[in-house]
Design a protein around this motif. Structure first.
Motif, mmCIF file in Angstrom:
data_model
loop_
_atom_site.group_PDB
_atom_site.id
_atom_site.type_symbol
_atom_site.label_atom_id
_atom_site.label_comp_id
_atom_site.label_asym_id
_atom_site.label_seq_id
_atom_site.Cartn_x
_atom_site.Cartn_y
_atom_site.Cartn_z
ATOM 1 N N TYR A 129 8.855 -7.254 3.507
ATOM 2 C CA TYR A 129 9.201 -5.915 3.982
ATOM 3 C C TYR A 129 10.615 -5.548 3.577
ATOM 4 O O TYR A 129 11.549 -6.304 3.828
ATOM 5 C CB TYR A 129 9.044 -5.840 5.506
ATOM 6 C CG TYR A 129 7.624 -6.045 5.941
ATOM 7 C CD1 TYR A 129 6.766 -4.967 6.115
ATOM 8 C CD2 TYR A 129 7.138 -7.334 6.140
ATOM 9 C CE1 TYR A 129 5.446 -5.162 6.483
ATOM 10 C CE2 TYR A 129 5.826 -7.537 6.522
ATOM 11 C CZ TYR A 129 4.976 -6.448 6.689
ATOM 12 O OH TYR A 129 3.672 -6.642 7.043
ATOM 13 N N TRP A 130 10.760 -4.428 2.932
ATOM 14 C CA TRP A 130 12.063 -4.011 2.405
ATOM 15 C C TRP A 130 12.387 -2.591 2.802
ATOM 16 O O TRP A 130 11.486 -1.761 2.951
ATOM 17 C CB TRP A 130 12.076 -4.136 0.869
ATOM 18 C CG TRP A 130 11.905 -5.552 0.444
ATOM 19 C CD1 TRP A 130 10.725 -6.210 0.275
ATOM 20 C CD2 TRP A 130 12.938 -6.490 0.174
ATOM 21 N NE1 TRP A 130 10.971 -7.517 -0.077
ATOM 22 C CE2 TRP A 130 12.313 -7.708 -0.150
ATOM 23 C CE3 TRP A 130 14.340 -6.426 0.172
ATOM 24 C CZ2 TRP A 130 13.044 -8.854 -0.468
ATOM 25 C CZ3 TRP A 130 15.060 -7.558 -0.147
ATOM 26 C CH2 TRP A 130 14.411 -8.765 -0.460
ATOM 27 N N HIS A 132 14.856 -0.920 1.017
ATOM 28 C CA HIS A 132 15.350 -0.207 -0.170
ATOM 29 C C HIS A 132 14.713 -0.718 -1.458
ATOM 30 O O HIS A 132 15.263 -0.561 -2.529
ATOM 31 C CB HIS A 132 16.873 -0.331 -0.249
ATOM 32 C CG HIS A 132 17.561 0.171 0.988
ATOM 33 N ND1 HIS A 132 17.759 1.510 1.235
ATOM 34 C CD2 HIS A 132 18.035 -0.488 2.080
ATOM 35 C CE1 HIS A 132 18.355 1.659 2.419
ATOM 36 N NE2 HIS A 132 18.536 0.459 2.947
ATOM 37 N N GLY A 133 13.567 -1.351 -1.305
ATOM 38 C CA GLY A 133 12.863 -1.792 -2.502
ATOM 39 C C GLY A 133 13.216 -3.209 -2.892
ATOM 40 O O GLY A 133 14.249 -3.737 -2.486
ATOM 41 N N CYS A 134 12.351 -3.839 -3.675
ATOM 42 C CA CYS A 134 12.570 -5.256 -3.976
ATOM 43 C C CYS A 134 12.582 -5.552 -5.464
ATOM 44 O O CYS A 134 12.551 -6.712 -5.859
ATOM 45 C CB CYS A 134 11.500 -6.101 -3.287
ATOM 46 S SG CYS A 134 9.870 -5.871 -3.994
ATOM 47 N N GLU A 138 16.537 -2.497 -7.827
ATOM 48 C CA GLU A 138 16.787 -1.989 -6.469
ATOM 49 C C GLU A 138 17.703 -2.931 -5.693
ATOM 50 O O GLU A 138 18.592 -2.490 -4.960
ATOM 51 C CB GLU A 138 15.456 -1.774 -5.737
ATOM 52 C CG GLU A 138 14.712 -0.555 -6.255
ATOM 53 C CD GLU A 138 13.236 -0.525 -5.858
ATOM 54 O OE1 GLU A 138 12.706 0.580 -5.708
ATOM 55 O OE2 GLU A 138 12.617 -1.603 -5.698
ATOM 56 N N ARG A 191 11.369 -0.803 7.784
ATOM 57 C CA ARG A 191 11.226 -1.567 6.544
ATOM 58 C C ARG A 191 9.835 -1.317 5.952
ATOM 59 O O ARG A 191 8.943 -2.155 5.966
ATOM 60 C CB ARG A 191 11.485 -3.051 6.789
ATOM 61 C CG ARG A 191 12.952 -3.274 7.126
ATOM 62 C CD ARG A 191 13.387 -4.696 6.932
ATOM 63 N NE ARG A 191 12.764 -5.607 7.862
ATOM 64 C CZ ARG A 191 12.517 -6.884 7.583
ATOM 65 N NH1 ARG A 191 12.815 -7.376 6.395
ATOM 66 N NH2 ARG A 191 11.966 -7.659 8.465
ATOM 67 N N VAL A 193 8.862 -0.421 2.790
ATOM 68 C CA VAL A 193 8.450 -0.806 1.449
ATOM 69 C C VAL A 193 7.904 -2.226 1.474
ATOM 70 O O VAL A 193 8.629 -3.172 1.777
ATOM 71 C CB VAL A 193 9.647 -0.747 0.472
ATOM 72 C CG1 VAL A 193 9.167 -0.976 -0.953
ATOM 73 C CG2 VAL A 193 10.381 0.573 0.606
ATOM 74 N N GLN A 194 6.625 -2.370 1.227
ATOM 75 C CA GLN A 194 6.076 -3.718 1.225
ATOM 76 C C GLN A 194 5.920 -4.185 -0.204
ATOM 77 O O GLN A 194 5.181 -3.616 -0.987
ATOM 78 C CB GLN A 194 4.714 -3.718 1.920
ATOM 79 C CG GLN A 194 4.729 -4.592 3.148
ATOM 80 C CD GLN A 194 3.333 -4.929 3.599
ATOM 81 O OE1 GLN A 194 2.686 -5.786 3.015
ATOM 82 N NE2 GLN A 194 2.885 -4.249 4.622
ATOM 83 N N CYS A 195 6.639 -5.196 -0.549
ATOM 84 C CA CYS A 195 6.500 -5.742 -1.892
ATOM 85 C C CYS A 195 7.089 -7.134 -1.872
ATOM 86 O O CYS A 195 7.680 -7.562 -0.884
ATOM 87 C CB CYS A 195 7.219 -4.873 -2.919
ATOM 88 S SG CYS A 195 8.956 -4.613 -2.545
#
Ligand code: HEC
Length: 198
Positions: A129-130, A132-134, A138, A191, A193-195
């Protein structure tokens, strides 16, 4: 009223509510202190105001700002950071270097993100979970620009690193993915953004 002999001459002739005063001399040490402050004051005025030998507060401010700009100036132009090829490396030496920086006193990442990246004041950097992106780009942006309004200044502590060092830290964070360290910081709603980094 009892008055000692040698006090008679010193007695001032006024009296207020039954209280009378002796005309005692000021203590010598006090007088010298007083003269010293006068001499210091005159010296100060001549030094700073008349001859302008010393910097006044505005000049001192300018000097300190210039010194700080010099001290914290980044060797990299921002444009160079933008064109740098950010990438997760799985080279053990680079990851070790990244860990060293993450745990170092210059950038202080561990103080907010935890010794194992589990999150503390800052978010958990080991899960999917991010905020600001992973992607490597980023992460580079998160690290080089920081989030000053949230408490993370650029480079964690404001002490710039070379692009290579930033990339090493990114690679270290990449190596932490899915490590499930103990006491992870709870996943908060934001959080989104999931990546998976790396
Ligand atoms: C003073 C505390 C503090 C320090 C020191 C700090 N961070 Fe952060 N960091 C934060 C906070 C708080 C956030 C969350 C920002 C937000 O809410 O938008 C964050 C966000 C991040 C993010 C983005 C995470 C996401 O979910 O997108 C990364 C990556 C990151 N930090 C890496 C680092 C690295 C690497 C260092 C050291 C160079 C560092 N941080 C030092 C507090 C800190």
């Amino acid at each position: 009223m009892n008055i000692l002999d040698d006090e008679k001459d010193k007695l001032l002739d006024h009296e207020y509510d039954g209280i009378r005063e002796l005309d005692n001399h000021m203590p010598v040490w006090w007088l010298w202190l007083f003269y010293f402050t006068i001499a210091f004051g005159v010296g100060y005025v001549f030094y700073y105001e008349v001859f302008e030998w010393g910097p006044d507060q505005h000049e001192e401010y300018e000097l300190e700002m210039a010194a700080a700009a010099e001290k914290y100036k980044s060797d990299e132009e921002p444009a160079a950071a933008a064109s740098f090829e950010w990438a997760y490396s799985d080279d053990a030496a680079i990851i070790d270097k990244g860990k060293e920086i993450f745990m170092g006193m210059s950038n202080l990442c561990f103080t907010c993100h935890g010794n194992a990246g589990e999150g503390l004041v800052g978010p958990n950097l080991t899960d999917d979970y991010w905020l600001h992106g992973c992607s490597a780009e980023e992460l580079a942006k998160s690290i080089t620009e920081g989030f000053p309004d949230k408490g993370m200044v650029a480079y964690g502590s404001g002490a710039p690193m070379s692009n290579e060092d930033v990339n090493a830290v990114i690679s270290y964070i990449g190596s932490l993915q899915g490590t499930n360290p103990p006491n992870p910081k709870a996943i908060d709603e934001a959080r989104a953004v999931q990546c998976s980094a790396n």
